[in-house]
Enzyme design. Structure first.
Site, PDB file in Angstrom:
ATOM      1  N   PRO A 144       0.649  -1.331   0.061  1.00 53.64           N
ATOM      2  CA  PRO A 144       0.106  -0.091   0.032  1.00 53.64           C
ATOM      3  C   PRO A 144       0.969   1.127  -0.095  1.00 53.64           C
ATOM      4  O   PRO A 144       1.605   1.424   0.759  1.00 53.64           O
ATOM      5  CB  PRO A 144      -0.607  -0.008   1.159  1.00 53.64           C
ATOM      6  N   GLU A 145       0.487   2.066  -1.027  1.00 57.16           N
ATOM      7  CA  GLU A 145       1.391   3.279  -0.986  1.00 57.16           C
ATOM      8  C   GLU A 145       0.458   4.485  -0.606  1.00 57.16           C
ATOM      9  O   GLU A 145      -0.651   4.320  -0.427  1.00 57.16           O
ATOM     10  CB  GLU A 145       1.873   3.507  -2.578  1.00 57.16           C
ATOM     11  N   HIS A 153      -5.589 -13.924  10.037  1.00 54.34           N
ATOM     12  CA  HIS A 153      -4.689 -12.592   9.827  1.00 54.34           C
ATOM     13  C   HIS A 153      -5.353 -11.724  10.103  1.00 54.34           C
ATOM     14  O   HIS A 153      -5.028 -10.165   9.548  1.00 54.34           O
ATOM     15  CB  HIS A 153      -4.059 -12.630   8.193  1.00 54.34           C
ATOM     16  N   ARG A 170       1.304 -10.727   6.306  1.00 50.83           N
ATOM     17  CA  ARG A 170       2.608 -10.444   6.521  1.00 50.83           C
ATOM     18  C   ARG A 170       3.144  -9.757   7.721  1.00 50.83           C
ATOM     19  O   ARG A 170       4.340  -9.767   7.989  1.00 50.83           O
ATOM     20  CB  ARG A 170       3.317  -9.933   5.132  1.00 50.83           C
TER      21      ARG A 170
END
Ligand SMILES: [Zn+2]
Length: 271
Positions: free
Chosen positions: A2-3, A90, A109
């Site tokens: 994600p930017e 998650h 992650r």
């Protein structure tokens, strides 16, 4: 990963849903993500009202009426899901609002983080103190970059991605902006002229805003605010297009490694 545009998209999607609502229940499912959750995480949040949602760099900031800010970073793979979930695999934290809206923070992650800071720590907190300026503000302009790049012998691509100078110009956006501004990523940052920097600043703002608009239009159709900018990927001119032809001049798109990251560029359009 994600930017900036993805996080801005999450902010825009989440704001109308949560501002003015209160947290009624919090589920914390792990001790930590990249860093530990703060002590008493749930009890600090419960029964507070959300008064604003903003963004700083790639951090989502949820402002509360107890002078605290709930901070979220999405790392490499973080997302926000809304509504009932079939599985909490998650999902590291879930938030129930007083209108029964459910917000879930998902990050397989685990490079992301969730923490709480005081409102007056927004510039001084260790997460924020070294962050450069926001590229979508007026402070980000050719004169600012000229000053910052004056003695920088590193290449322009890496200089653009330096978070101490400006935040949120990630690998994709640096490559695309340099293409749009016709500047070779191999040139030293100090060699870029004021006129070229003007073109570059304009390119960066347009490309980031286009990505935000693309994300903004896609989230309206879905219940999940996952910042998925799949549509924008079809708009890339150089990024991930190694070996394909340039849309402007037909030259084969080249690539080079800079600072451990791959840069895609057109040798003919970018000088
Ligand atoms: Zn070209």
């Amino acid at each position: 990963m994600p930017e900036l545009p993805e996080v801005e998209t999450i902010k825009l999607g989440l704001s109308p849903v949560i501002i003015g609502k209160s947290f009624t229940q919090i589920w914390q499912r792990r001790k930590n993500i990249r860093i530990d959750f703060p002590p008493n995480f749930s009890s600090i949040l419960e029964n507070t009202t959300i008064i604003d949602v903003t963004r700083r760099a790639k951090y989502l900031l949820i402002h509360l009426d107890n002078n605290k800010i709930l901070v979220m970073h999405f790392g490499m793979s973080g997302k926000i899901f809304m509504g009932k979930q079939d599985s909490f695999l998650h999902v590291h934290a879930s938030f129930l609002l007083n209108d029964n809206t459910e917000i879930h923070y998902y990050d397989p992650r685990r490079f992301g983080l969730i923490t709480i800071i005081n409102m007056d720590e927004i510039d001084s907190h260790k997460l924020f103190i070294n962050l450069g300026i926001e590229p979508l503000t007026d402070y980000f302009n050719a004169n600012y970059l000229l000053k910052k790049f004056k003695n920088k012998n590193t290449n322009i691509k890496q200089a653009l991605m330096d978070n101490n100078i400006a935040v949120g110009v990630g690998n994709i956006y640096a490559a695309e902006s340099l293409f749009k501004a016709n500047i070779s990523p191999l040139r030293p940052a100090s060699s870029i002229t004021l006129l070229e920097l003007e073109k570059l600043c304009e390119a960066i703002k347009i490309i980031l805003q286009n990505a935000i608009n693309a994300g903004g239009s896609s989230i309206r159709d879905y219940q999940n605010i996952d910042g998925d900018l799949g549509y924008f990927q079809n708009m890339h001119q150089v990024y991930n297009r190694y070996g394909q032809r340039c849309n402007i001049c037909d030259t084969i798109i080249d690539k080079v490694t800079q600072g451990g990251r791959t840069t895609f560029y057109c040798k003919t359009c970018q000088v």
